[in-house]
Design a protein around this motif. Structure first.
Motif, PDB file in Angstrom:
ATOM      1  N   MET A   1       9.229  -3.891  36.389  1.00 57.24           N
ATOM      2  CA  MET A   1       9.719  -2.643  36.991  1.00 57.24           C
ATOM      3  C   MET A   1       8.790  -2.172  38.085  1.00 57.24           C
ATOM      4  O   MET A   1       7.575  -2.209  37.915  1.00 57.24           O
ATOM      5  N   LYS A   2       9.414  -1.704  39.165  1.00 53.38           N
ATOM      6  CA  LYS A   2       8.585  -1.138  40.239  1.00 53.38           C
ATOM      7  C   LYS A   2       8.607   0.380  40.132  1.00 53.38           C
ATOM      8  O   LYS A   2       9.653   0.969  39.899  1.00 53.38           O
ATOM      9  N   TYR A   3       7.455   0.977  40.344  1.00 52.15           N
ATOM     10  CA  TYR A   3       7.360   2.438  40.370  1.00 52.15           C
ATOM     11  C   TYR A   3       6.817   2.822  41.739  1.00 52.15           C
ATOM     12  O   TYR A   3       5.605   2.923  41.925  1.00 52.15           O
ATOM     13  N   LEU A   4       7.724   2.968  42.685  1.00 51.38           N
ATOM     14  CA  LEU A   4       7.318   3.240  44.071  1.00 51.38           C
ATOM     15  C   LEU A   4       7.396   4.732  44.361  1.00 51.38           C
ATOM     16  O   LEU A   4       8.359   5.398  43.968  1.00 51.38           O
ATOM     17  N   ILE A   5       6.403   5.207  45.071  1.00 51.38           N
ATOM     18  CA  ILE A   5       6.443   6.600  45.523  1.00 51.38           C
ATOM     19  C   ILE A   5       6.657   6.575  47.020  1.00 51.38           C
ATOM     20  O   ILE A   5       5.966   5.840  47.734  1.00 51.38           O
ATOM     21  N   ILE A   6       7.635   7.357  47.502  1.00 42.82           N
ATOM     22  CA  ILE A   6       7.752   7.530  48.946  1.00 42.82           C
ATOM     23  C   ILE A   6       7.131   8.884  49.246  1.00 42.82           C
ATOM     24  O   ILE A   6       7.497   9.905  48.681  1.00 42.82           O
ATOM     25  N   PHE A   7       6.111   8.819  50.103  1.00 35.78           N
ATOM     26  CA  PHE A   7       5.246   9.968  50.297  1.00 35.78           C
ATOM     27  C   PHE A   7       5.316  10.428  51.747  1.00 35.78           C
ATOM     28  O   PHE A   7       5.577   9.642  52.647  1.00 35.78           O
ATOM     29  N   GLY A   8       5.052  11.722  51.959  1.00 36.45           N
ATOM     30  CA  GLY A   8       4.997  12.225  53.331  1.00 36.45           C
ATOM     31  C   GLY A   8       5.370  13.689  53.371  1.00 36.45           C
ATOM     32  O   GLY A   8       5.873  14.235  52.386  1.00 36.45           O
ATOM     33  N   PRO A   9       5.136  14.323  54.509  1.00 33.59           N
ATOM     34  CA  PRO A   9       5.439  15.748  54.637  1.00 33.59           C
ATOM     35  C   PRO A   9       6.940  16.028  54.608  1.00 33.59           C
ATOM     36  O   PRO A   9       7.746  15.104  54.745  1.00 33.59           O
ATOM     37  N   PRO A  10       7.324  17.307  54.449  1.00 35.50           N
ATOM     38  CA  PRO A  10       8.747  17.645  54.518  1.00 35.50           C
ATOM     39  C   PRO A  10       9.314  17.204  55.858  1.00 35.50           C
ATOM     40  O   PRO A  10       8.666  17.387  56.891  1.00 35.50           O
ATOM     41  N   GLY A  11      10.481  16.585  55.822  1.00 38.52           N
ATOM     42  CA  GLY A  11      11.127  16.162  57.070  1.00 38.52           C
ATOM     43  C   GLY A  11      10.682  14.802  57.570  1.00 38.52           C
ATOM     44  O   GLY A  11      11.111  14.348  58.627  1.00 38.52           O
ATOM     45  N   GLU A 103       1.947   5.643  31.580  1.00 35.30           N
ATOM     46  CA  GLU A 103       1.118   4.871  30.653  1.00 35.30           C
ATOM     47  C   GLU A 103       1.675   4.986  29.222  1.00 35.30           C
ATOM     48  O   GLU A 103       1.906   3.992  28.548  1.00 35.30           O
ATOM     49  N   GLU A 104       1.962   6.216  28.801  1.00 32.36           N
ATOM     50  CA  GLU A 104       2.396   6.434  27.420  1.00 32.36           C
ATOM     51  C   GLU A 104       3.812   5.928  27.141  1.00 32.36           C
ATOM     52  O   GLU A 104       4.056   5.291  26.130  1.00 32.36           O
ATOM     53  N   HIS A 105       4.733   6.243  28.059  1.00 32.47           N
ATOM     54  CA  HIS A 105       6.138   5.928  27.784  1.00 32.47           C
ATOM     55  C   HIS A 105       6.570   4.558  28.281  1.00 32.47           C
ATOM     56  O   HIS A 105       7.479   3.957  27.724  1.00 32.47           O
ATOM     57  N   ASN A 106       5.980   4.079  29.352  1.00 35.15           N
ATOM     58  CA  ASN A 106       6.466   2.833  29.949  1.00 35.15           C
ATOM     59  C   ASN A 106       5.402   1.735  29.975  1.00 35.15           C
ATOM     60  O   ASN A 106       5.663   0.654  30.486  1.00 35.15           O
ATOM     61  N   LYS A 107       4.195   2.030  29.479  1.00 40.14           N
ATOM     62  CA  LYS A 107       3.096   1.065  29.586  1.00 40.14           C
ATOM     63  C   LYS A 107       3.019   0.539  31.017  1.00 40.14           C
ATOM     64  O   LYS A 107       2.962  -0.666  31.263  1.00 40.14           O
ATOM     65  N   ALA A 108       3.053   1.462  31.965  1.00 42.16           N
ATOM     66  CA  ALA A 108       3.134   1.069  33.376  1.00 42.16           C
ATOM     67  C   ALA A 108       2.243   1.963  34.227  1.00 42.16           C
ATOM     68  O   ALA A 108       1.679   2.948  33.740  1.00 42.16           O
ATOM     69  N   GLU A 109       2.139   1.584  35.497  1.00 39.92           N
ATOM     70  CA  GLU A 109       1.440   2.451  36.449  1.00 39.92           C
ATOM     71  C   GLU A 109       2.175   2.451  37.783  1.00 39.92           C
ATOM     72  O   GLU A 109       3.073   1.618  38.001  1.00 39.92           O
ATOM     73  N   VAL A 110       1.818   3.394  38.639  1.00 38.85           N
ATOM     74  CA  VAL A 110       2.431   3.457  39.966  1.00 38.85           C
ATOM     75  C   VAL A 110       2.182   2.126  40.668  1.00 38.85           C
ATOM     76  O   VAL A 110       1.064   1.612  40.656  1.00 38.85           O
ATOM     77  N   THR A 111       3.235   1.558  41.257  1.00 35.40           N
ATOM     78  CA  THR A 111       3.086   0.259  41.927  1.00 35.40           C
ATOM     79  C   THR A 111       2.458   0.462  43.301  1.00 35.40           C
ATOM     80  O   THR A 111       1.431  -0.129  43.607  1.00 35.40           O
ATOM     81  N   LEU A 112       3.100   1.274  44.129  1.00 36.56           N
ATOM     82  CA  LEU A 112       2.610   1.533  45.486  1.00 36.56           C
ATOM     83  C   LEU A 112       3.067   2.899  45.971  1.00 36.56           C
ATOM     84  O   LEU A 112       4.089   3.425  45.514  1.00 36.56           O
ATOM     85  N   VAL A 113       2.299   3.443  46.906  1.00 37.80           N
ATOM     86  CA  VAL A 113       2.676   4.699  47.560  1.00 37.80           C
ATOM     87  C   VAL A 113       2.939   4.378  49.026  1.00 37.80           C
ATOM     88  O   VAL A 113       2.029   3.961  49.749  1.00 37.80           O
ATOM     89  N   LEU A 114       4.191   4.517  49.444  1.00 38.08           N
ATOM     90  CA  LEU A 114       4.565   4.255  50.836  1.00 38.08           C
ATOM     91  C   LEU A 114       4.558   5.586  51.568  1.00 38.08           C
ATOM     92  O   LEU A 114       5.361   6.472  51.263  1.00 38.08           O
ATOM     93  N   SER A 115       3.646   5.730  52.504  1.00 38.26           N
ATOM     94  CA  SER A 115       3.438   7.039  53.111  1.00 38.26           C
ATOM     95  C   SER A 115       3.936   7.095  54.548  1.00 38.26           C
ATOM     96  O   SER A 115       3.420   6.386  55.431  1.00 38.26           O
ATOM     97  N   LEU A 116       4.956   7.914  54.780  1.00 42.24           N
ATOM     98  CA  LEU A 116       5.537   8.038  56.127  1.00 42.24           C
ATOM     99  C   LEU A 116       4.720   9.027  56.946  1.00 42.24           C
ATOM    100  O   LEU A 116       4.627  10.205  56.607  1.00 42.24           O
ATOM    101  N   GLU A 117       4.134   8.538  58.038  1.00 42.23           N
ATOM    102  CA  GLU A 117       3.271   9.378  58.864  1.00 42.23           C
ATOM    103  C   GLU A 117       4.014   9.908  60.086  1.00 42.23           C
ATOM    104  O   GLU A 117       4.483   9.141  60.927  1.00 42.23           O
ATOM    105  N   VAL A 118       4.128  11.240  60.144  1.00 45.47           N
ATOM    106  CA  VAL A 118       4.838  11.906  61.253  1.00 45.47           C
ATOM    107  C   VAL A 118       4.024  13.148  61.649  1.00 45.47           C
ATOM    108  O   VAL A 118       3.507  13.856  60.778  1.00 45.47           O
ATOM    109  N   SER A 119       3.931  13.408  62.951  1.00 44.54           N
ATOM    110  CA  SER A 119       3.145  14.569  63.406  1.00 44.54           C
ATOM    111  C   SER A 119       3.869  15.879  63.080  1.00 44.54           C
ATOM    112  O   SER A 119       5.101  15.909  62.961  1.00 44.54           O
ATOM    113  N   ASP A 120       3.099  16.961  62.945  1.00 43.33           N
ATOM    114  CA  ASP A 120       3.685  18.262  62.594  1.00 43.33           C
ATOM    115  C   ASP A 120       4.749  18.712  63.599  1.00 43.33           C
ATOM    116  O   ASP A 120       5.768  19.277  63.204  1.00 43.33           O
TER     117      ASP A 120
END
Ligand code: ADP
Length: 196
Positions: A1-11, A103-120
């Motif tokens: 299972m993949k646990y991906l986070i898509i990260f970045g500011p609003p918008g 860790e407790e429920h899925n015996k897993a960890e975050v796979t990757l954090v994909l961070s979208l970089e955009v100026s304010d």
């Protein structure tokens, strides 16, 4: 299972990229913002409480959001190959609670954090455009938009160092076309597929 986070500011385009990724890699998209907006439409207790906070550009309590995440990750069909978390975690305490939960429920960890970089400046432009299309209350005033971006810098940006320390942080250029960004993200996700 993949646990991906898509990260970045609003918008930044997290929702758009999440939907494309969901289809291509059989992931379940979990957007805390969307889940909260559904509660608001249904008029539940959580919805009523969330509306007052969201409309003013404030965060909803960590405990509420973590409870929603816990519920969503336990409800999946066999076709699901992983998750994409959008708008979560948003604070260090959410990230810590998330690590324990996985860790407790899925015996897993975050796979990757994909961070979208955009100026304010680009963010404000994009959110104003989205306001005309989607009509979200929290997109409608420049004060609320500015506040959300400021809160992102104060409360959410510290997560960059948190995930960098864990070796999970991947920056992605967010000022390209939707297709170009998606292609770049796909290259990253396809690489991890082989390892797991
Ligand atoms: P955006 O990416 O434009 O900020 P979202 O749909 O992700 O939009 O979130 C909308 C609002 O919902 C946020 O401004 C916040 O008030 C609330 N919210 C969403 N996710 C969380 C979270 N993880 N913790 C606290 N509040 C949240």
């Amino acid at each position: 299972m993949k646990y991906l986070i898509i990260f970045g500011p609003p918008g930044a385009g997290k929702g758009t990229q999440s939907l494309l990724l969901t289809k291509k890699f059989n992931l379940k998209h979990i957007s805390t913002g969307e889940l909260l907006r559904k509660e608001i439409v249904k008029g539940t207790d959580i919805g009523i409480m969330a509306k007052a906070l969201i409309d003013r550009g404030n965060f909803v309590d960590d405990s509420v959001v973590i409870e929603m995440i816990s519920r969503e990750i336990s409800r999946v069909g066999p076709e699901v190959k992983g998750f994409i978390f959008d708008g979560f975690p948003r604070t260090i305490s959410q990230a810590e609670a998330f690590d324990s939960l996985l860790e407790e429920h899925n015996k897993a960890e975050v796979t990757l954090v994909l961070s979208l970089e955009v100026s304010d400046t680009d963010l404000v432009e994009r959110i104003r455009k989205r306001a005309r299309v989607e009509g979200r209350k929290d997109d409608s005033s420049i004060e609320t938009i500015t506040k959300r971006i400021k809160t992102y810098h104060n409360k959410t940006e510290p997560l960059i160092a948190y995930y960098k320390r864990k070796g999970k942080y991947i920056p992605v250029k967010g000022e390209l076309s939707v297709e170009e960004i998606f292609a770049n993200i796909c290259n990253i996700v396809e690489e991890i597929k082989d390892e797991q």
